[in-house]
Enzyme design. Structure first.
Site, short mmCIF file in Angstrom:
data_model
loop_
_atom_site.label_atom_id
_atom_site.label_comp_id
_atom_site.label_asym_id
_atom_site.label_seq_id
_atom_site.Cartn_x
_atom_site.Cartn_y
_atom_site.Cartn_z
N ASN A 191 40.08 23.64 85.52
CA ASN A 191 40.35 22.93 86.78
C ASN A 191 40.93 23.87 87.81
O ASN A 191 41.62 24.84 87.50
CB ASN A 191 41.28 21.73 86.54
CG ASN A 191 42.74 22.10 86.69
OD1 ASN A 191 43.28 22.12 87.80
ND2 ASN A 191 43.38 22.43 85.56
N MET A 197 42.27 22.13 90.76
CA MET A 197 42.59 20.98 91.62
C MET A 197 43.37 21.44 92.86
O MET A 197 43.09 21.01 93.97
CB MET A 197 43.42 19.94 90.86
CG MET A 197 42.78 19.40 89.59
SD MET A 197 41.21 18.60 89.86
CE MET A 197 41.70 17.09 90.64
N PHE A 211 46.88 21.16 93.38
CA PHE A 211 48.00 20.28 93.75
C PHE A 211 47.61 19.24 94.80
O PHE A 211 48.28 19.07 95.83
CB PHE A 211 49.20 21.09 94.28
CG PHE A 211 49.89 21.95 93.27
CD1 PHE A 211 49.70 21.79 91.91
CD2 PHE A 211 50.78 22.94 93.69
CE1 PHE A 211 50.35 22.59 90.98
CE2 PHE A 211 51.44 23.75 92.78
CZ PHE A 211 51.22 23.57 91.43
N SER A 240 51.03 27.27 87.88
CA SER A 240 49.65 26.85 88.13
C SER A 240 48.88 28.02 88.70
O SER A 240 49.37 28.71 89.59
CB SER A 240 49.61 25.68 89.10
OG SER A 240 48.28 25.55 89.61
N ASN A 281 46.31 27.75 90.53
CA ASN A 281 45.47 27.29 91.64
C ASN A 281 46.14 27.26 93.02
O ASN A 281 45.57 26.74 93.97
CB ASN A 281 44.89 25.91 91.30
CG ASN A 281 44.09 25.96 90.02
OD1 ASN A 281 43.28 26.86 89.84
ND2 ASN A 281 44.34 25.04 89.11
N THR A 282 47.37 27.75 93.09
CA THR A 282 48.01 27.95 94.40
C THR A 282 48.25 29.44 94.52
O THR A 282 48.98 30.01 93.69
CB THR A 282 49.35 27.17 94.49
OG1 THR A 282 49.06 25.78 94.42
CG2 THR A 282 50.09 27.47 95.79
N LYS A 292 58.31 25.59 83.96
CA LYS A 292 57.03 25.62 83.24
C LYS A 292 56.37 26.97 83.42
O LYS A 292 56.19 27.43 84.56
CB LYS A 292 56.12 24.51 83.76
CG LYS A 292 54.80 24.39 83.00
CD LYS A 292 54.12 23.07 83.28
CE LYS A 292 52.79 22.94 82.57
NZ LYS A 292 52.16 21.64 82.81
N ASN A 297 51.33 26.25 80.83
CA ASN A 297 50.32 25.78 81.77
C ASN A 297 48.93 26.26 81.32
O ASN A 297 48.78 26.80 80.23
CB ASN A 297 50.67 26.30 83.18
CG ASN A 297 50.32 25.28 84.25
OD1 ASN A 297 49.22 24.75 84.27
ND2 ASN A 297 51.25 25.02 85.15
N TYR A 304 47.18 16.67 77.70
CA TYR A 304 46.31 16.28 78.79
C TYR A 304 44.87 16.28 78.31
O TYR A 304 44.23 15.23 78.17
CB TYR A 304 46.50 17.23 79.99
CG TYR A 304 45.73 16.83 81.23
CD1 TYR A 304 44.42 16.37 81.18
CD2 TYR A 304 46.31 16.92 82.50
CE1 TYR A 304 43.73 15.98 82.31
CE2 TYR A 304 45.61 16.54 83.65
CZ TYR A 304 44.32 16.08 83.53
OH TYR A 304 43.63 15.70 84.65
N THR A 305 44.31 17.48 77.99
CA THR A 305 42.90 17.60 77.65
C THR A 305 42.54 16.77 76.42
O THR A 305 41.45 16.16 76.36
CB THR A 305 42.53 19.09 77.46
OG1 THR A 305 42.98 19.80 78.63
CG2 THR A 305 41.05 19.29 77.30
C1 LIG Z 1 42.87 18.68 85.56
C2 LIG Z 1 44.23 19.23 85.26
C3 LIG Z 1 45.23 19.20 86.22
C4 LIG Z 1 46.50 19.73 85.96
N1 LIG Z 1 47.46 19.67 86.91
C5 LIG Z 1 48.71 20.15 86.64
C6 LIG Z 1 49.74 20.05 87.60
O1 LIG Z 1 49.57 19.51 88.69
N2 LIG Z 1 50.95 20.59 87.29
C7 LIG Z 1 51.21 21.19 86.08
O2 LIG Z 1 52.32 21.63 85.84
N3 LIG Z 1 50.24 21.26 85.14
C8 LIG Z 1 49.01 20.77 85.39
N4 LIG Z 1 48.03 20.85 84.43
C9 LIG Z 1 48.32 21.55 83.15
C10 LIG Z 1 48.72 20.59 82.03
O3 LIG Z 1 49.91 19.91 82.33
C11 LIG Z 1 48.90 21.37 80.72
O4 LIG Z 1 49.95 22.30 80.87
C12 LIG Z 1 47.65 22.13 80.29
O5 LIG Z 1 46.47 21.41 80.61
C13 LIG Z 1 47.63 22.43 78.79
O6 LIG Z 1 47.64 21.24 78.03
P1 LIG Z 1 46.31 20.58 77.40
O7 LIG Z 1 45.60 21.66 76.64
O8 LIG Z 1 46.81 19.46 76.52
O9 LIG Z 1 45.50 20.07 78.53
C14 LIG Z 1 46.76 20.31 84.69
C15 LIG Z 1 45.75 20.33 83.71
C16 LIG Z 1 44.50 19.81 83.97
C17 LIG Z 1 43.45 19.85 82.91
#
Ligand SMILES: Cc1cc2nc3c(=O)[nH]c(=O)nc-3n(C[C@H](O)[C@H](O)[C@H](O)COP(=O)(O)O)c2cc1C
Length: 363
Positions: free
Chosen positions: A111, A113, A115, A180, A182-183, A223, A252, A325-326
């Site tokens: 991703n 995204m 923020f 993140s 993405n910023t 984080k 992250n 999340y995933t």
């Molecule tokens: C689509 C998407 C958006 C995410 N947005 C954020 C975010 O806004 N802030 C953040 O700290 N982590 C964000 N994450 C990271 C998750 O919180 C997590 O740290 C990361 O996906 C690893 O966990 P997972 O393997 O269970 O997905 C995002 C992850 C995904 C997949």
């Protein structure tokens, strides 16, 4: 089963962004029909961590409920806590779509995204209404704050402070997201002097608000990214200890694309990779951070959790709490109950009385 056979094929026919919006809308409006799974409220899974009561150690990771609209649904699915955000001081649209990609061959997502959120004031307003209506409070609510894209790096602290000021009344704990991908430039804030400036500014607000409102200060966690070298991770832990930060969220998404099976057309998309390929590095980092941080640092382990076994590995490596999340995208909401049931079975099998006994047991 219903999710994997029926709902997932339907959702996966949509692009990831609209599929995610559909899931959030269903949870926001449908939470009343959900029944909290029994295992998720078994007292053997409950812990007192960060001065808060967690009914179980399985939480929703940041990014899924960025706006905090579905807060009433998370305890009903069985989560023991939920983290909303990332929220930034200014509202921002995020990157243009497509910005989320599925890698089913790898049980992963990419991703970028960026923020997307409607800013800390509106988010705080929405959560205050939810609180008044009794829709939050059953489980701890974490608020994850990030830096607005338009704020220059040297003014980052002010951006985080504005978000904390707005969200302080509704946050049970606060996560400073400096990881993140993405910023632009955000991850550079993990460097010691930049991070220290941000954290000190947040701690000042925290102490002032706590005295003013006669309420406990909010635990602050940082984080981190899985792409830090071991030495860089150690430096963040040392700084966290020096500043008196309560904990770290590890970790992250990653920029690495090692060992993926999916087509190059997808793996070369720009963004952070999450899911199964992240699991081993995340667990390794959980172990490293918890060994170095000792009793003084609470570790929340996140990255590639798809089963009770995955969660157990992070907990025994030193995570007091875990997040996903995933896994939720691929396995559906029933995964939370299955993880809680599996954790209970493991606690029993190990002859332990509580999940707290398992934290760091393999360290
Ligand atoms: C689509 C998407 C958006 C995410 N947005 C954020 C975010 O806004 N802030 C953040 O700290 N982590 C964000 N994450 C990271 C998750 O919180 C997590 O740290 C990361 O996906 C690893 O966990 P997972 O393997 O269970 O997905 C995002 C992850 C995904 C997949």
């Amino acid at each position: 089963m219903i999710y994997r056979r029926l709902l997932r094929p339907l959702l996966f026919r949509l692009d990831p962004d609209p599929a995610h919006r559909a899931a959030i809308a269903a949870l926001t409006h449908g939470h009343r029909v959900l029944r909290t799974p029994a295992a998720s409220r078994d007292p053997r899974l409950a812990q007192q961590v960060l001065g808060l009561h967690f009914p179980n150690p399985v939480g929703l990771a940041a990014g899924f409920d960025k706006l905090g609209t579905a807060v009433a649904a998370w305890p009903k699915i069985g989560f023991g806590f939920a983290e909303i955000g990332s929220v930034t001081a200014y509202p921002q649209p995020g990157n243009p779509p497509p910005r989320m990609f599925r890698l089913p061959a790898d049980d992963a997502l990419i991703n970028r995204m960026g923020f997307n959120n409607d800013g800390s004031s509106r988010t705080a307003g929405r959560l205050l209404v939810a609180k008044r209506r009794g829709r939050i409070g059953e489980i701890p609510l974490g608020v994850n704050i990030g830096k607005s894209k338009i704020t220059p790096a040297d003014q980052a602290a002010g951006d985080y402070v504005a978000s904390l000021e707005a969200l302080w009344p509704v946050a049970d704990y606060v996560v400073v997201n400096v990881s993140s991908p993405n910023t632009p430039g955000l991850r550079d804030l993990q460097e010691s002097s930049a991070l220290a400036e941000i954290v000190r500014a947040l701690q000042e607000v925290n102490v002032r608000r706590s005295e003013l409102e006669q309420q406990p200060a909010r635990p602050i966690l940082v984080k981190i990214a899985p792409d830090l070298s071991d030495a860089q991770a150690d430096a963040v832990v040392d700084l966290a200890l020096e500043l008196g930060i309560e904990g770290m969220v590890v970790c992250n998404t990653t920029l690495s694309r090692d060992g993926l099976r999916s087509d190059r057309a997808i793996t070369t998309e720009v963004g952070g990779l999450s899911g199964r390929p992240l699991a081993a590095r995340s667990t390794e980092l959980v172990r490293r951070v918890s060994r170095r941080g000792g009793e003084a640092l609470v570790v929340i382990g996140v990255g590639g959790i798809f089963s009770a076994e995955d969660a157990w590995q992070k907990i025994t490596a030193g995570a007091s709490l875990v997040q996903l999340y995933t896994g939720l995208v691929y396995e559906g909401p029933g995964l939370v109950a299955r993880i809680c049931e599996g954790l209970l079975a493991r606690v029993q099998r190990a002859g332990m009385t509580s999940i707290a006994d398992a934290v760091g047991a393999e360290n």
